[in-house]
Design an enzyme around this catalytic site. Structure first.
Site, mmCIF file in Angstrom:
data_model
loop_
_atom_site.group_PDB
_atom_site.id
_atom_site.type_symbol
_atom_site.label_atom_id
_atom_site.label_comp_id
_atom_site.label_asym_id
_atom_site.label_seq_id
_atom_site.Cartn_x
_atom_site.Cartn_y
_atom_site.Cartn_z
ATOM 1 N N ALA A 65 38.282 47.628 48.871
ATOM 2 C CA ALA A 65 38.594 48.852 47.932
ATOM 3 C C ALA A 65 37.574 48.630 46.903
ATOM 4 O O ALA A 65 36.620 47.898 46.312
ATOM 5 C CB ALA A 65 40.480 49.027 47.410
ATOM 6 N N GLY A 108 40.097 46.630 51.863
ATOM 7 C CA GLY A 108 40.697 47.320 52.353
ATOM 8 C C GLY A 108 39.305 47.834 53.238
ATOM 9 O O GLY A 108 40.600 48.525 54.241
ATOM 10 N N GLU A 111 40.983 46.410 56.310
ATOM 11 C CA GLU A 111 42.507 46.919 56.411
ATOM 12 C C GLU A 111 42.516 49.401 56.935
ATOM 13 O O GLU A 111 42.829 49.324 58.043
ATOM 14 C CB GLU A 111 43.715 47.880 55.548
ATOM 15 N N GLU A 131 42.425 39.982 48.593
ATOM 16 C CA GLU A 131 42.832 40.113 47.341
ATOM 17 C C GLU A 131 43.348 39.204 46.307
ATOM 18 O O GLU A 131 43.199 39.560 45.025
ATOM 19 C CB GLU A 131 43.571 40.974 47.776
HETATM 20 N N1 CO8 Z 1 33.855 47.001 45.609
HETATM 21 C C1 CO8 Z 1 33.123 48.051 44.058
HETATM 22 N N2 CO8 Z 1 32.106 47.184 44.103
HETATM 23 C C2 CO8 Z 1 31.509 46.605 45.747
HETATM 24 C C3 CO8 Z 1 33.193 45.704 45.895
HETATM 25 C C4 CO8 Z 1 34.432 46.012 45.740
HETATM 26 N N3 CO8 Z 1 34.596 45.716 46.973
HETATM 27 N N4 CO8 Z 1 32.105 44.579 46.872
HETATM 28 C C5 CO8 Z 1 30.659 44.736 46.925
HETATM 29 N N5 CO8 Z 1 31.017 45.330 45.694
HETATM 30 C C6 CO8 Z 1 28.679 45.455 45.185
HETATM 31 C C7 CO8 Z 1 28.952 44.853 44.149
HETATM 32 O O1 CO8 Z 1 29.341 44.325 42.711
HETATM 33 C C8 CO8 Z 1 27.326 45.183 44.145
HETATM 34 O O2 CO8 Z 1 26.831 45.875 43.200
HETATM 35 P P1 CO8 Z 1 25.956 45.628 42.280
HETATM 36 O O3 CO8 Z 1 24.448 44.922 42.550
HETATM 37 O O4 CO8 Z 1 26.092 46.782 40.522
HETATM 38 O O5 CO8 Z 1 26.672 44.577 41.776
HETATM 39 C C9 CO8 Z 1 27.395 45.450 45.307
HETATM 40 O O6 CO8 Z 1 27.802 45.856 45.747
HETATM 41 C C10 CO8 Z 1 26.466 44.645 46.112
HETATM 42 O O7 CO8 Z 1 27.391 43.423 46.416
HETATM 43 P P2 CO8 Z 1 27.102 41.901 45.720
HETATM 44 O O8 CO8 Z 1 25.891 41.764 45.396
HETATM 45 O O9 CO8 Z 1 28.255 41.214 45.802
HETATM 46 O O10 CO8 Z 1 26.895 41.499 47.660
HETATM 47 P P3 CO8 Z 1 26.884 39.759 48.148
HETATM 48 O O11 CO8 Z 1 25.753 40.575 49.715
HETATM 49 O O12 CO8 Z 1 26.562 38.844 47.145
HETATM 50 O O13 CO8 Z 1 28.518 39.697 48.838
HETATM 51 C C11 CO8 Z 1 30.828 40.359 49.333
HETATM 52 C C12 CO8 Z 1 29.068 40.388 49.326
HETATM 53 C C13 CO8 Z 1 30.887 38.706 48.806
HETATM 54 C C14 CO8 Z 1 31.277 41.499 50.503
HETATM 55 C C15 CO8 Z 1 31.136 40.284 47.642
HETATM 56 O O14 CO8 Z 1 30.118 41.717 47.544
HETATM 57 C C16 CO8 Z 1 32.543 40.257 47.711
HETATM 58 O O15 CO8 Z 1 33.136 39.482 47.410
HETATM 59 N N6 CO8 Z 1 32.847 41.916 47.341
HETATM 60 C C17 CO8 Z 1 34.113 41.902 46.754
HETATM 61 C C18 CO8 Z 1 35.576 41.387 48.234
HETATM 62 C C19 CO8 Z 1 36.421 41.458 47.791
HETATM 63 O O16 CO8 Z 1 37.367 41.519 47.206
HETATM 64 N N7 CO8 Z 1 37.247 43.331 48.860
HETATM 65 C C20 CO8 Z 1 38.425 43.545 48.333
HETATM 66 C C21 CO8 Z 1 39.112 44.661 47.020
HETATM 67 S S1 CO8 Z 1 40.383 45.256 46.977
HETATM 68 C C22 CO8 Z 1 40.841 45.585 47.643
HETATM 69 O O17 CO8 Z 1 40.644 46.019 49.113
HETATM 70 C C23 CO8 Z 1 42.475 46.028 47.574
HETATM 71 C C24 CO8 Z 1 42.786 47.068 49.153
HETATM 72 C C25 CO8 Z 1 44.258 47.686 49.203
HETATM 73 C C26 CO8 Z 1 43.940 49.236 47.352
HETATM 74 C C27 CO8 Z 1 43.293 49.930 47.735
HETATM 75 C C28 CO8 Z 1 43.688 51.343 46.411
HETATM 76 C C29 CO8 Z 1 43.237 52.066 46.370
#
Ligand code: CO8
Length: 257
Positions: A65, A108, A111, A131
């Site tokens: 998400a 998400g 999911e 999460e």
């Molecule tokens: N949300 C928003 N932006 C994101 C997300 C995300 N989940 N994942 C990546 N991005 C963005 C980054 O902020 C980055 O943006 P910017 O270039 O502006 O800084 C861009 O995408 C590229 O990402 P990275 O530079 O981080 O790329 P890497 O290759 O270094 O890393 C990863 C890839 C490991 C996947 C890393 O991006 C990461 O850890 N992402 C987050 C993963 C995460 O924690 N997901 C869980 C989110 S919470 C959730 O899903 C809850 C669901 C239930 C609630 C639903 C409610 C609607």
């Protein structure tokens, strides 16, 4: 119709949805959910669509998400909006739906893949529920669907540590139906969807409904539900056609496709 967060195409009788927010690794925001619900409603009403494939990019199916969208929320906002509940409409889609997963399927994203009927993964796929690293827990079904798919031990491991699992582990654990080379992913998923879309739609929809019952009820209730759905299909022209074709050694020409 043009969408900002999705690419939508029709390939034969298959609806193909590609998540398309590359700048955010396909993070699932409100707009994407609204657009996806609209697309699925269209596919549900379209007699020319017999199955759907949802995919992402090579790098990410979806990295969760949208964290930036959720960051300002407080408890009251989450309750009043019923945050995450809108995704139940996606899970309730009644035609067969396959997730074709390459790269990250996290939070998400994992999911959403599990809301589909089965997952075909590329060797590069990585699944996880990170999460806990954000101070929250899964909210779109992760604690429930993952537990049903993997059992308690592995689900606890993933949900409590936030670690990722690769495609081989996901297949071993029963989360994923097939693992294929990255370049074959979309073809494999589209071929499976096209095959499903060639069968009688009432039977594929009832098959899906019957299997899903297994997740929602006790065995005796599930058996009763299966039996009634099984009986109901004998009222269709496609059952007559399917069985006649077998006996006459020819291909069936299903009417309700
Ligand atoms: N949300 C928003 N932006 C994101 C997300 C995300 N989940 N994942 C990546 N991005 C963005 C980054 O902020 C980055 O943006 P910017 O270039 O502006 O800084 C861009 O995408 C590229 O990402 P990275 O530079 O981080 O790329 P890497 O290759 O270094 O890393 C990863 C890839 C490991 C996947 C890393 O991006 C990461 O850890 N992402 C987050 C993963 C995460 O924690 N997901 C869980 C989110 S919470 C959730 O899903 C809850 C669901 C239930 C609630 C639903 C409610 C609607």
């Amino acid at each position: 119709m043009a969408y900002e967060t999705l690419l939508v195409e029709t390939r034969g009788r298959v609806g193909l949805v590609t998540l398309n927010r590359p700048q955010a690794l396909n993070a699932l925001n409100r707009q994407l959910l609204d657009e996806l619900k609209g697309v699925l409603a269209g596919f549900a009403a379209d007699a020319g669509i017999g199955a759907v494939v949802i995919t992402g990019s090579e790098k990410a199916f979806a990295a969760g998400a949208d964290i930036k969208e959720m960051q300002p929320y407080g408890f009251a906002d989450a309750v009043v909006e019923d945050l995450a509940a809108g995704w139940d409409d996606v899970a309730a889609f009644r035609k067969p739906m396959i997730a074709a997963v390459s790269g990250f399927a996290l939070g998400g994203g994992c999911e959403l893949a599990m809301m589909c009927d089965f997952i075909i993964a590329s060797e590069t796929a990585k699944f996880g529920q990170p999460e806990i690293t954000l101070g929250i827990i899964p909210g779109m079904g992760g604690t429930q669907r993952l537990t049903r798919a993997l059992g308690k031990a592995k689900t606890m491991d993933l949900v409590l540590t936030g670690r990722m699992m690769d495609a081989a582990e996901a297949e071993r654990s029963g989360l994923v139906a097939r693992v294929v080379a990255p370049e074959k992913l979309l073809d494999e998923a589209l071929a499976a969807a096209e095959k499903i879309a060639g069968f009688s739609l009432p039977s594929t929809m009832m098959a899906k409904e019957a299997v899903n019952r297994a997740y929602e009820t006790v065995l005796s209730e599930g058996m009763r539900a299966e039996r009634r759905l099984f009986h109901a299909l004998f009222a269709t022209e496609d059952q007559k056609e399917g069985m006649a074709a077998f006996v006459e050694k020819r291909k069936p020409a299903f009417k309700h496709r």
